[in-house]
Design a protein around this motif. Structure first.
Motif, PDB file in Angstrom:
ATOM      1  N   MET A 142       0.077   7.754  -5.830  1.00 56.90           N
ATOM      2  CA  MET A 142       0.034   9.169  -5.475  1.00 56.90           C
ATOM      3  C   MET A 142       1.199   9.453  -4.541  1.00 56.90           C
ATOM      4  N   THR A 143       1.948  10.501  -4.841  1.00 54.20           N
ATOM      5  CA  THR A 143       3.052  10.904  -3.984  1.00 54.20           C
ATOM      6  C   THR A 143       2.698  12.227  -3.331  1.00 54.20           C
ATOM      7  N   PHE A 144       2.938  12.323  -2.045  1.00 59.99           N
ATOM      8  CA  PHE A 144       2.652  13.548  -1.317  1.00 59.99           C
ATOM      9  C   PHE A 144       3.683  13.742  -0.214  1.00 59.99           C
ATOM     10  N   ARG A 145       3.677  14.918   0.404  1.00 59.22           N
ATOM     11  CA  ARG A 145       4.658  15.298   1.425  1.00 59.22           C
ATOM     12  C   ARG A 145       3.955  15.617   2.747  1.00 59.22           C
ATOM     13  N   LEU A 155       7.657  14.138   5.435  1.00 58.86           N
ATOM     14  CA  LEU A 155       7.986  12.852   4.830  1.00 58.86           C
ATOM     15  C   LEU A 155       7.665  12.930   3.342  1.00 58.86           C
ATOM     16  N   ARG A 156       8.146  11.959   2.610  1.00 54.75           N
ATOM     17  CA  ARG A 156       7.744  11.787   1.211  1.00 54.75           C
ATOM     18  C   ARG A 156       7.143  10.391   1.124  1.00 54.75           C
ATOM     19  N   ALA A 157       5.855  10.333   0.805  1.00 54.72           N
ATOM     20  CA  ALA A 157       5.119   9.066   0.793  1.00 54.72           C
ATOM     21  C   ALA A 157       4.511   8.825  -0.582  1.00 54.72           C
ATOM     22  N   THR A 158       4.613   7.601  -1.045  1.00 53.94           N
ATOM     23  CA  THR A 158       3.929   7.183  -2.264  1.00 53.94           C
ATOM     24  C   THR A 158       3.012   6.035  -1.886  1.00 53.94           C
ATOM     25  N   ILE A 159       1.714   6.270  -2.069  1.00 54.36           N
ATOM     26  CA  ILE A 159       0.744   5.216  -1.789  1.00 54.36           C
ATOM     27  C   ILE A 159       0.117   4.772  -3.105  1.00 54.36           C
ATOM     28  N   GLN A 160      -0.268   3.512  -3.117  1.00 57.11           N
ATOM     29  CA  GLN A 160      -0.925   2.991  -4.308  1.00 57.11           C
ATOM     30  C   GLN A 160      -1.962   1.958  -3.909  1.00 57.11           C
ATOM     31  N   PRO A 161      -3.201   2.418  -3.706  1.00 49.70           N
ATOM     32  CA  PRO A 161      -4.262   1.446  -3.446  1.00 49.70           C
ATOM     33  C   PRO A 161      -4.408   0.519  -4.658  1.00 49.70           C
ATOM     34  N   GLU A 162      -4.859  -0.700  -4.405  1.00 46.93           N
ATOM     35  CA  GLU A 162      -5.024  -1.677  -5.481  1.00 46.93           C
ATOM     36  C   GLU A 162      -5.885  -1.109  -6.609  1.00 46.93           C
ATOM     37  N   GLU A 163      -5.442  -1.328  -7.816  1.00 45.72           N
ATOM     38  CA  GLU A 163      -6.133  -0.898  -9.039  1.00 45.72           C
ATOM     39  C   GLU A 163      -6.300   0.629  -9.126  1.00 45.72           C
ATOM     40  N   ARG A 164      -5.403   1.354  -8.493  1.00 45.93           N
ATOM     41  CA  ARG A 164      -5.412   2.822  -8.550  1.00 45.93           C
ATOM     42  C   ARG A 164      -4.017   3.307  -8.927  1.00 45.93           C
ATOM     43  N   ARG A 165      -3.974   4.554  -9.363  1.00 49.62           N
ATOM     44  CA  ARG A 165      -2.680   5.163  -9.663  1.00 49.62           C
ATOM     45  C   ARG A 165      -1.938   5.486  -8.373  1.00 49.62           C
ATOM     46  N   PHE A 204       0.817  -1.210   0.000  1.00 49.95           N
ATOM     47  CA  PHE A 204       0.000   0.000   0.000  1.00 49.95           C
ATOM     48  C   PHE A 204       0.858   1.271   0.000  1.00 49.95           C
ATOM     49  N   ILE A 205       1.728   1.404   0.998  1.00 53.13           N
ATOM     50  CA  ILE A 205       2.664   2.529   1.016  1.00 53.13           C
ATOM     51  C   ILE A 205       3.923   2.028   0.325  1.00 53.13           C
ATOM     52  N   ARG A 206       4.001   2.329  -0.961  1.00 52.60           N
ATOM     53  CA  ARG A 206       5.066   1.760  -1.800  1.00 52.60           C
ATOM     54  C   ARG A 206       6.430   2.342  -1.488  1.00 52.60           C
ATOM     55  N   SER A 207       6.479   3.579  -0.990  1.00 58.29           N
ATOM     56  CA  SER A 207       7.745   4.143  -0.525  1.00 58.29           C
ATOM     57  C   SER A 207       7.460   5.205   0.520  1.00 58.29           C
ATOM     58  N   LEU A 208       8.393   5.345   1.441  1.00 60.23           N
ATOM     59  CA  LEU A 208       8.291   6.333   2.499  1.00 60.23           C
ATOM     60  C   LEU A 208       9.705   6.753   2.861  1.00 60.23           C
ATOM     61  N   LEU A 253       0.010  14.403   8.695  1.00 61.88           N
ATOM     62  CA  LEU A 253      -1.053  15.138   8.024  1.00 61.88           C
ATOM     63  C   LEU A 253      -0.636  15.399   6.588  1.00 61.88           C
ATOM     64  N   GLY A 254      -1.421  14.871   5.659  1.00 61.58           N
ATOM     65  CA  GLY A 254      -1.200  15.113   4.242  1.00 61.58           C
ATOM     66  C   GLY A 254      -2.284  16.037   3.716  1.00 61.58           C
ATOM     67  N   ARG A 255      -1.915  16.854   2.744  1.00 63.50           N
ATOM     68  CA  ARG A 255      -2.879  17.810   2.199  1.00 63.50           C
ATOM     69  C   ARG A 255      -2.869  17.774   0.690  1.00 63.50           C
ATOM     70  N   LEU A 256      -4.046  17.997   0.130  1.00 61.05           N
ATOM     71  CA  LEU A 256      -4.187  18.208  -1.302  1.00 61.05           C
ATOM     72  C   LEU A 256      -4.450  19.697  -1.470  1.00 61.05           C
ATOM     73  N   GLY A 257      -3.508  20.377  -2.097  1.00 58.89           N
ATOM     74  CA  GLY A 257      -3.664  21.819  -2.260  1.00 58.89           C
ATOM     75  C   GLY A 257      -3.423  22.563  -0.967  1.00 58.89           C
ATOM     76  N   PHE A 258      -4.270  23.520  -0.680  1.00 58.07           N
ATOM     77  CA  PHE A 258      -4.092  24.345   0.511  1.00 58.07           C
ATOM     78  C   PHE A 258      -4.845  23.752   1.700  1.00 58.07           C
ATOM     79  N   PRO A 259      -4.467  24.163   2.923  1.00 58.08           N
ATOM     80  CA  PRO A 259      -5.134  23.636   4.126  1.00 58.08           C
ATOM     81  C   PRO A 259      -6.645  23.846   4.063  1.00 58.08           C
ATOM     82  N   GLY A 260      -7.373  22.784   4.426  1.00 59.93           N
ATOM     83  CA  GLY A 260      -8.823  22.854   4.464  1.00 59.93           C
ATOM     84  C   GLY A 260      -9.510  22.433   3.178  1.00 59.93           C
ATOM     85  N   LEU A 261      -8.733  22.178   2.132  1.00 60.71           N
ATOM     86  CA  LEU A 261      -9.307  21.727   0.870  1.00 60.71           C
ATOM     87  C   LEU A 261      -9.600  20.224   0.949  1.00 60.71           C
ATOM     88  N   PHE A 262      -8.545  19.440   1.182  1.00 55.56           N
ATOM     89  CA  PHE A 262      -8.683  17.997   1.374  1.00 55.56           C
ATOM     90  C   PHE A 262      -7.485  17.552   2.195  1.00 55.56           C
TER      91      PHE A 262
END
Length: 155
Positions: free
Chosen positions: A55-58, A43-53, A29-33, A73-82
């Protein structure tokens, strides 16, 4: 939230979780950390749920309590978005076992749009990782005499 009981000590399970360079060898699931598990660090994390692309995030480390909890805590975009607060928790059980809990708390204005499409794949990823962690931790006997105590219960 998912849980699994592992026939290994919290010390041993924690050592596997903190060995970030080894994640590609065992973690489906967490392919690299990478990075330092210290509050405030990224941190730098790459997750890959089964049958999904993949995703790398910080994510930012919120808590790193030795042999107890790692939380980021990981964020998509700015705080409070996702935002996603991911956690691993370890609890000592009898006979040298460990209860491993993994979960994620999502928040932000876009959660409603994405949560239904992500929930099943994310939970499946947690279960796959939990089982892989259990397999890796139990591959070698790291709880010593506890196995002897447990085997006696079966007779």
């Amino acid at each position: 939230m998912t849980e699994i009981d592992i026939a290994a000590s919290p010390e041993h399970v924690w050592s596997i979780l903190m060995d970030f360079p080894a994640y590609p060898q065992w973690n489906p699931f967490i392919r690299s950390l990478s990075g330092v598990a210290k509050p405030g660090e990224k941190l730098r994390a790459t997750i890959q749920p089964e049958e999904r692309r993949a995703m790398t995030f910080r994510p930012k480390v919120l808590k790193a309590a030795d042999q107890q909890e790692l939380r980021w805590l990981g964020r998509l975009g700015f705080p409070g978005l996702f935002d996603g607060q991911h956690y691993f928790q370890l609890a000592a059980l009898s006979h040298g076992y460990t209860r491993f809990t993994q979960g994620e708390q999502f928040s932000g204005i876009l959660v409603g749009m994405f949560i239904s499409s992500m929930a099943a794949a994310t939970k499946a990823g947690f279960h796959a990782m939990n089982q892989a962690l259990k397999n890796r931790a139990e591959a070698n006997d790291h709880i010593g005499h506890a196995h002897d105590d447990i085997s006696k219960e079966w007779y």
